[in-house]
Structure formats: structure tokens, C-alpha cells
Motif scaffolding. Structure first.
Motif, PDB file in Angstrom:
ATOM      1  N   ASN A 338       3.598  -1.867   3.579  1.00 58.49           N
ATOM      2  CA  ASN A 338       2.947  -1.865   2.263  1.00 58.49           C
ATOM      3  C   ASN A 338       3.967  -1.935   1.134  1.00 58.49           C
ATOM      4  O   ASN A 338       3.690  -2.502   0.074  1.00 58.49           O
ATOM      5  N   ALA A 341       4.979  -5.712   1.164  1.00 55.89           N
ATOM      6  CA  ALA A 341       3.897  -6.632   0.797  1.00 55.89           C
ATOM      7  C   ALA A 341       4.233  -8.058   1.219  1.00 55.89           C
ATOM      8  O   ALA A 341       4.368  -8.956   0.395  1.00 55.89           O
ATOM      9  N   HIS A 361      -1.329  -4.362   1.526  1.00 54.68           N
ATOM     10  CA  HIS A 361      -0.706  -5.458   0.796  1.00 54.68           C
ATOM     11  C   HIS A 361      -0.100  -6.481   1.755  1.00 54.68           C
ATOM     12  O   HIS A 361       0.897  -6.198   2.438  1.00 54.68           O
ATOM     13  N   ARG A 393       1.009  -7.670  -3.653  1.00 52.72           N
ATOM     14  CA  ARG A 393       0.502  -6.429  -4.232  1.00 52.72           C
ATOM     15  C   ARG A 393      -0.561  -6.706  -5.291  1.00 52.72           C
ATOM     16  O   ARG A 393      -1.397  -5.844  -5.581  1.00 52.72           O
TER      17      ARG A 393
END
Length: 452
Positions: A338, A341, A361, A393
Motif C-alpha cells: 500500500n 501503490a 492502492h 493512490r
């Protein structure tokens, strides 16, 4: 020759600093490129076709008496479909069908107009309409990308765009050389026919972006430009944004593999290669809680790399921006994912559905060991034009919605005006905008009675 590929551990005290070095990539444009692009854009805007011809001859080595001579007819595109091999045609048409089916579902889900009436009889809603004309840029020169044609043109067609204009460079020689290359690629032209491209020109670079953005005597001005390109194309798209729409400014390609150790190591090694072979700045990262499995993947990389035709590019990419990262757990691997991303995210695990809810993401998420990223690039159905460099994101894949625009619908009834008018007037007076307030008050029943 041993590969100098980073191996990191999240438990190590210096992990954070080393991790930031892996992620670092400067998106700052080269000033020389920016200045050159600015000159080209201004020249094409001022001189139109003449400038396009001049730059096409200078950069691509193509001489033509007019820009019209660089336009490909629908008959030429159809002829290309007839000359490619039966296997190529079958693959192209199958991929196009899957891409079209996916984007038709996307249209049904989010691309339709709607409206409703509230209790006062006021109609509120949204009107969705396609763009009139779009330009798609298809890279050419070093390689041919029929998949880029499908991924850009088909969602535009499904969205109902009135005219799709394709530009694709077909350089006659490499820079500073008389060696012939980059001839019109039949698979690219066939893809344009299958995808419903209306007009196509054999021009590229910043001059093609300028022509699409400003229009010339021959090349029509478009409303939006989509598709990837080199640094000059990216710089040109950045500069024309605001005059026309653009999809995104793409950075180097990326793949992140979350592995639990259950997938054959050779598969994961090749998946990492699949992005590394794009160019030296591409990024391939493996996150895994199993140190022994990471060692197996590294051994597979060392064994398979010498047999890859683009091994020099892969090596430079892996050594420059790649990493094998040993995590404490799959949960921690998801947290790190995450933070990154990534453009492409593979969950190469026995239970991919267990981990997918933890991942917020990513441009595209590939679930399970059999779902290689390359299937998404060519024929799975979802679009392969994806956000890069952490922009997942806040950005999304290219889709039908990129070729549509939305207009709000408002129809206030007489009764509704009595409810909304005082609210609007109060707020307008508060902002010091008396005309706004009185425009609402004029429609109030008691005010209308006084005026009569």
C-alpha cells in the motif's frame, strides 16, 4: 556474472533507508527536453502541417510531400488484417473481444445518465455524453504495440466517441544512421482496424501531440490525448494539458509480487522479468515472508536471465531499481504494498482472496499463481494503461469514463423554487453577491405577487 540484486529485510534497522532508495525515482523532466518540446509545440501551433512535415523528416527520416500522404486509409488498415498470420489475427480478434466486453460492462456500471425528482418536483440528475474526438498515441520505432491500440481505442469506441484519431511513428532510420527500421507494422495497423480507429497518421513525437492538441490543415484537433510515449511525448502531453485533456503522465513500468512461497519460483522470476524487460528504469519487487523461497526465486533469476533476449535491459533494471524483500508476515507485505501503490500487483498465493481486502492502492491486482501480469497486458480484458510511480493512490486505470464527460441536470419546479430560493438568497447575501440572491428571490411567489 552474478546479479547485483538488492535483498532487504523489514526487520533490519536500516530497512527504511534502504527501502526509500529502492523507491526513489526522479520524475523531474529534463530541462533540455522541456525546452525542445516547447519549441516544437509552438512551431506546430504556428505553422501546422509544414512544421509536422519538417519534424517528421528530421526525427523519423520520413519524407512526404504532404501530411495527407502520411495518413493511413481504412483500406490500408483492413489490408493489414488480411496479411498478418492466421494465428496473429485470431489472437488479435480474441483479445479485442475480451477488452470490448469488459469495457461494455464498465459502461453499464458507471457510464449512464440518470435523474430523479425530489418531493418538490425538482428534477436532479446527470447527463453522460461521449467526447467528440480523441487522439490516441501509439509508441513505435523501437517496438510495435498493437495491444496499446486495443487498450486506448476500444474503450473510446465503447464510450461512443465520434472520431478516434491514431498517431504512430514509423521511423525510416535510427538517429544518425541510414539503417532502415520501423516500417509500418501490419499487426499495429490491423489492431487499429479491429478497434475501430477512424483516422491514422504515421507521425510521432512531440509534433504529433502538438498536431492533435492544436489541429492543422490536415490533422483534426482532438478533445483528449491518451496513450504512452517517450520523454518527449510525456513532456508534450504535460504542456498541452488544459488545452486538451490527457489520460496521465506515465512513469517507468512497475510490478510488485506478493508471494507466500507456494508458486513455482521460476514463474515469479519470469513475472519480475516481464516488467524489467521494458526498460532500465522499470521496477520489479518481490515481497515474501519466506526467506527460503526468496533464495529459490533469486536462484531462478540467476539461472533464467542468460537465456533472455533482453537480458541486458533486465539486468540493468533489476540491479538499478529491483529488490527482494523479506517481510515478517503477509500482513506486513500488504502494508508495504500500500505504501508503494504499484502499477501491477500480483498476489501469488494459495488464498489470494484472503489478502486482496488488505490492499487499497494498485493500478491492477492479479489474483493467484496462474494470473500472470502479461495476461492483463494483452488479453484478459481490463485496461493495461495504469497509474505508475505511486499515483495509484489517487488515480485509476484508463477506461470508458476517460472518454466521457458528465453534465449536471437541474430542473426546479415552481414549488421547489419556494424551498430553494430563500436558502440560496441567504447564502448569496452572505457572500456579498446580491444579483445571485435577487435572481433566486424574483422567483418566490410572494415576491412575484408584489411585483404584479
Amino acid at each position: 556474472m552474478t546479479l547485483n540484486l538488492r535483498q532487504l529485510q523489514t526487520s533490519a534497522p536500516d530497512f527504511e533507508a534502504e527501502f526509500q532508495r529502492v523507491l526513489h525515482w526522479s520524475a523531474e523532466a529534463d530541462h533540455a527536453i522541456e525546452e525542445r518540446v516547447a519549441t516544437i509545440l509552438a512551431d506546430v501551433k504556428a505553422r501546422g502541417d509544414a512544421a509536422v512535415l519538417e519534424y517528421t523528416q528530421r526525427f523519423d527520416g520520413l519524407q512526404a510531400g504532404s501530411v495527407a500522404a502520411l495518413e493511413l486509409t481504412r483500406e490500408e488498415l483492413k489490408a493489414a488484417l488480411e496479411v498478418i498470420t492466421p494465428a496473429q489475427r485470431q489472437a488479435l480478434e480474441a483479445a479485442a473481444a475480451r477488452v470490448r466486453s469488459y469495457h461494455e460492462r464498465q459502461l453499464q456500471a458507471c457510464g449512464l445518465s440518470w435523474s430523479y425528482r425530489d418531493e418538490d418536483g425538482t428534477l436532479l440528475g446527470q447527463k453522460v455524453t461521449p467526447l467528440d474526438r480523441v487522439g490516441i498515441y501509439v509508441p513505435g520505432g523501437k517496438a510495435a504495440y498493437p495491444s496499446s491500440v486495443l487498450m486506448n481505442a476500444i474503450p473510446a469506441q465503447v464510450a461512443g466517441v465520434g472520431e478516434i484519431v491514431m498517431v504512430v511513428p514509423t521511423p525510416a532510420r535510427s538517429a544518425g544512421s541510414n539503417v532502415a527500421r520501423g516500417e509500418k507494422n501490419a499487426l499495429v495497423l490491423a489492431a487499429a482496424y479491429v478497434a475501430g480507429v477512424h483516422r491514422a497518421f504515421t507521425i510521432g513525437g512531440a509534433q504529433a501531440v502538438a498536431a492533435l492538441a492544436h489541429g492543422t490543415a490536415t490533422i483534426p484537433r482532438v478533445d483528449k490525448i491518451t496513450g504512452p510515449g517517450n520523454a518527449y511525448v510525456a513532456a508534450a502531453k504535460r504542456r498541452v494539458f488544459g488545452q486538451v485533456g490527457i489520460d496521465m503522465i506515465a512513469g517507468p513500468s512497475e510490478i510488485l509480487v506478493l508471494a507466500d512461497g507456494s508458486t513455482p519460483p521460476d514463474w515469479v522470476a519470469m513475472d519480475l522479468f516481464s516488467q524489467a524487460e521494458h526498460d532500465e528504469l522499470a521496477q520489479s519487487i518481490l515481497l515474501c515472508p519466506d526467506a527460503g523461497y526468496i533464495a529459490q526465486v533469486r536462484a531462478a533469476i540467476e539461472r533464467l536471465l542468460p537465456g533472455m533476449p533482453r537480458r541486458d535491459v533486465i539486468r540493468a533494471s533489476l540491479e538499478g531499481r529491483g529488490a527482494l524483500i523479506h517481510t515478517r508476515s503477509m500482513e506486513e507485505a500488504c502494508e508495504i504494498s500500500n505504501r508503494i501503490a504499484p502499477e501491477h500487483l500480483e498476489i501469488s498465493a494459495r488464498e489470494p482472496q484472503r489478502w486482496e481486502p488488505l490492499l487499497r492502492h494498485a493500478g491492477a491486482i492479479f489474483l493467484g499463481a496462474y494470473t500472470s501480469e502479461s495476461l492483463g497486458d494483452y488479453c484478459a480484458g481490463p485496461n493495461h494503461v495504469l497509474p505508475t510511480s505511486g499515483t495509484a493512490r489517487f488515480s485509476s486505470p484508463l477506461g470508458v469514463y476517460d472518454f466521457q464527460k458528465r453534465s449536471s441536470l437541474i430542473e426546479v419546479s415552481a414549488a421547489g423554487a419556494q424551498v430553494l430560493g430563500p436558502i440560496a438568497a441567504e447564502l448569496a447575501y452572505g457572500e456579498g453577491l446580491q444579483a445571485h440572491a435577487q435572481a433566486a428571490e424574483f422567483r418566490l411567489t410572494d415576491r412575484t405577487a408584489k411585483d404584479t
